[in-house]
Design a protein around this motif. Structure first.
Motif, PDB file in Angstrom:
ATOM      1  N   LYS A 118       0.856  -1.210   0.173  1.00 59.80           N
ATOM      2  CA  LYS A 118       0.011   0.031   0.008  1.00 59.80           C
ATOM      3  C   LYS A 118       0.855   1.080  -0.044  1.00 59.80           C
ATOM      4  O   LYS A 118       1.856   1.309   0.741  1.00 59.80           O
ATOM      5  CB  LYS A 118      -1.093  -0.006   1.273  1.00 59.80           C
ATOM      6  CG  LYS A 118      -2.016  -1.068   1.239  1.00 59.80           C
ATOM      7  CD  LYS A 118      -3.003  -0.822   2.280  1.00 59.80           C
ATOM      8  CE  LYS A 118      -4.160  -1.710   2.173  1.00 59.80           C
ATOM      9  NZ  LYS A 118      -5.194  -1.809   3.545  1.00 59.80           N
ATOM     10  N   TYR A 126      -3.478   8.144  -3.373  1.00 62.07           N
ATOM     11  CA  TYR A 126      -3.039   6.416  -3.900  1.00 62.07           C
ATOM     12  C   TYR A 126      -2.504   6.462  -5.341  1.00 62.07           C
ATOM     13  O   TYR A 126      -2.750   7.317  -6.109  1.00 62.07           O
ATOM     14  CB  TYR A 126      -4.099   5.556  -3.804  1.00 62.07           C
ATOM     15  CG  TYR A 126      -4.362   5.217  -2.294  1.00 62.07           C
ATOM     16  CD1 TYR A 126      -3.676   4.292  -1.625  1.00 62.07           C
ATOM     17  CD2 TYR A 126      -5.477   5.613  -1.707  1.00 62.07           C
ATOM     18  CE1 TYR A 126      -3.942   4.019  -0.386  1.00 62.07           C
ATOM     19  CE2 TYR A 126      -5.788   5.337  -0.268  1.00 62.07           C
ATOM     20  CZ  TYR A 126      -4.847   4.647   0.288  1.00 62.07           C
ATOM     21  OH  TYR A 126      -5.362   4.373   1.706  1.00 62.07           O
ATOM     22  N   SER A 129      -2.563   2.511  -9.806  1.00 65.65           N
ATOM     23  CA  SER A 129      -2.324   1.042  -9.960  1.00 65.65           C
ATOM     24  C   SER A 129      -1.861   0.470 -11.032  1.00 65.65           C
ATOM     25  O   SER A 129      -1.377  -0.660 -11.050  1.00 65.65           O
ATOM     26  CB  SER A 129      -3.861   0.275  -9.739  1.00 65.65           C
ATOM     27  OG  SER A 129      -4.797   0.739 -10.654  1.00 65.65           O
ATOM     28  N   PRO A 177       1.582  -1.197  -6.332  1.00 64.19           N
ATOM     29  CA  PRO A 177       0.446  -1.459  -5.464  1.00 64.19           C
ATOM     30  C   PRO A 177      -0.029  -2.722  -5.058  1.00 64.19           C
ATOM     31  O   PRO A 177      -0.104  -3.410  -6.038  1.00 64.19           O
ATOM     32  CB  PRO A 177      -0.531  -0.262  -6.065  1.00 64.19           C
ATOM     33  CG  PRO A 177       0.325   0.564  -7.147  1.00 64.19           C
ATOM     34  CD  PRO A 177       1.267  -0.105  -7.676  1.00 64.19           C
TER      35      PRO A 177
END
Length: 365
Positions: A118, A126, A129, A177
């Protein structure tokens, strides 16, 4: 004389095998007792560099030796275990908590390591991905550079960075990720490692690790302090019983050789009497028995040292959760000791029998 030895071994192979196996078992136990302390210290020093002062939480049944060799098994645990720790009473002692998913994969003939975690980008939340960082070796093997596209099992990625130099041991790794790693390895909602940091100076680290395991069912909490404590306890037990082990081992080793010699002499009395009566010198008969005994002891010592490898590995994993390897430095000592024991234990009985009257041996009196 060589043919006589072959005949003796061939006709009584079962008893020779049993003596060799008994010698091997005795030697393997003594090798483990001799090597345990130094082997455990070496492994703990190696793990200190990997683990530091933190705690590694892995699924129950994880082979730590393979894990630190970057060969990952099927064992997994839920990826919400980090949150469970934070919300539990032990969470107040945990600082940084980082879940990881590691795996092995082959892409275009290259054996790669998947590293999923993470990750938060302080500017954009974030991370994407579909972005990966790649080790220098993996980039070279796949012919990739920054900005190139990469497809892994139907998952499209863009190389965000080529790590040159990469972190130690991760030359062939792909860093991505956690969600992306779970998709590639087909382990949705799962991780296989949880790193925890914190200041535990005033805590009973072993007790804290036990609380973590109770909070996270089906896990093992590994710390350097915990392994060191286990090593100290095992060394204490070994020291307490070391004298008994050596005395018992020596008695069994000497006893097995003496038993072998007496068995050989008892079963071949008529043959010895016949050989003496036709003029074969007693010295050759003594030498034959000594050579057979030395070969059996030497073989048992070699086999015992080989047997100590899986036994010590099992012992380390069962009681310290790390694989231990016996020291080969002890092999010459055990070979010499076994040879001397066989030489001394076989000489006198053989000499005594050859001094008897051949006619008495032929009558098996």
């Amino acid at each position: 004389m060589f043919l006589l030895m072959l005949k003796e071994i061939r006709h009584r192979w079962l008893i020779h095998t049993l003596v060799i196996l008994l010698m091997a078992f005795v030697i393997s136990i003594l090798v483990i007792q001799s090597s345990l302390n130094s082997s455990a210290e070496d492994r703990i020093k190696e793990l200190t560099h990997d683990l530091g002062k933190g705690m590694l939480v892995v699924p129950q049944g994880t082979d730590l030796e393979s894990f630190y060799s970057m060969k990952y098994g099927p064992e997994v645990m839920p990826d919400d275990y980090g949150d469970r720790i934070k919300q539990s009473p032990v969470g107040r002692h945990a600082g940084k908590i980082q879940p990881w998913l590691y795996g092995n994969i082959n892409v275009q003939g290259n054996d790669l390591i998947i590293v999923g975690r993470k990750v938060k980008n302080p500017r954009y939340g974030y991370t994407d991905s579909q972005s990966v960082a790649i080790g220098r070796g993996a980039a070279s093997g796949l012919g990739l550079k920054k900005g190139d596209a990469l497809d892994i099992r139907g998952n499209a990625f863009r190389v965000a960075r080529v790590l040159d130099p990469p972190p130690k041991g991760y030359d062939m790794a792909l860093f991505m990720p956690l969600g992306a790693a779970q998709n590639i390895l087909d382990k949705p909602g799962k991780i296989n490692a949880l790193n925890m940091g914190g200041c535990w100076c005033k805590l009973d680290v072993a007790g804290f690790a036990s609380e973590v395991e109770n909070t996270l069912p089906g896990t093992m909490a590994i710390t350097v302090d915990g392994m060191s404590k286990a090593q100290t306890q095992i060394n204490s037990i070994m020291a307490q019983y070391s004298t008994l082990l050596w005395i018992t081992g020596t008695v069994l080793a000497v006893g097995s050789i003496i038993f072998l010699i007496f068995y050989m002499l008892r079963k071949s009395e008529r043959e010895i009497g016949l050989l003496l009566s036709i003029g074969l010198s007693p010295g050759k008969i003594i030498i034959k028995n000594i050579i057979i005994s030395v070969l059996s002891a030497f073989t048992g010592a070699m086999l015992g040292h080989i047997l100590s490898v899986p036994l010590m590995s099992w012992f380390g994993k069962a009681f310290m959760r790390i694989g231990l390897i016996p020291s080969w430095d002890y092999l010459p000592h055990f070979l010499i000791a076994s040879t001397v024991i066989a030489l001394l234990a076989s000489s006198f009985p053989s000499w005594f029998v050859t001094r008897l009257d051949p006619t008495r041996l032929l009558r098996e009196e």
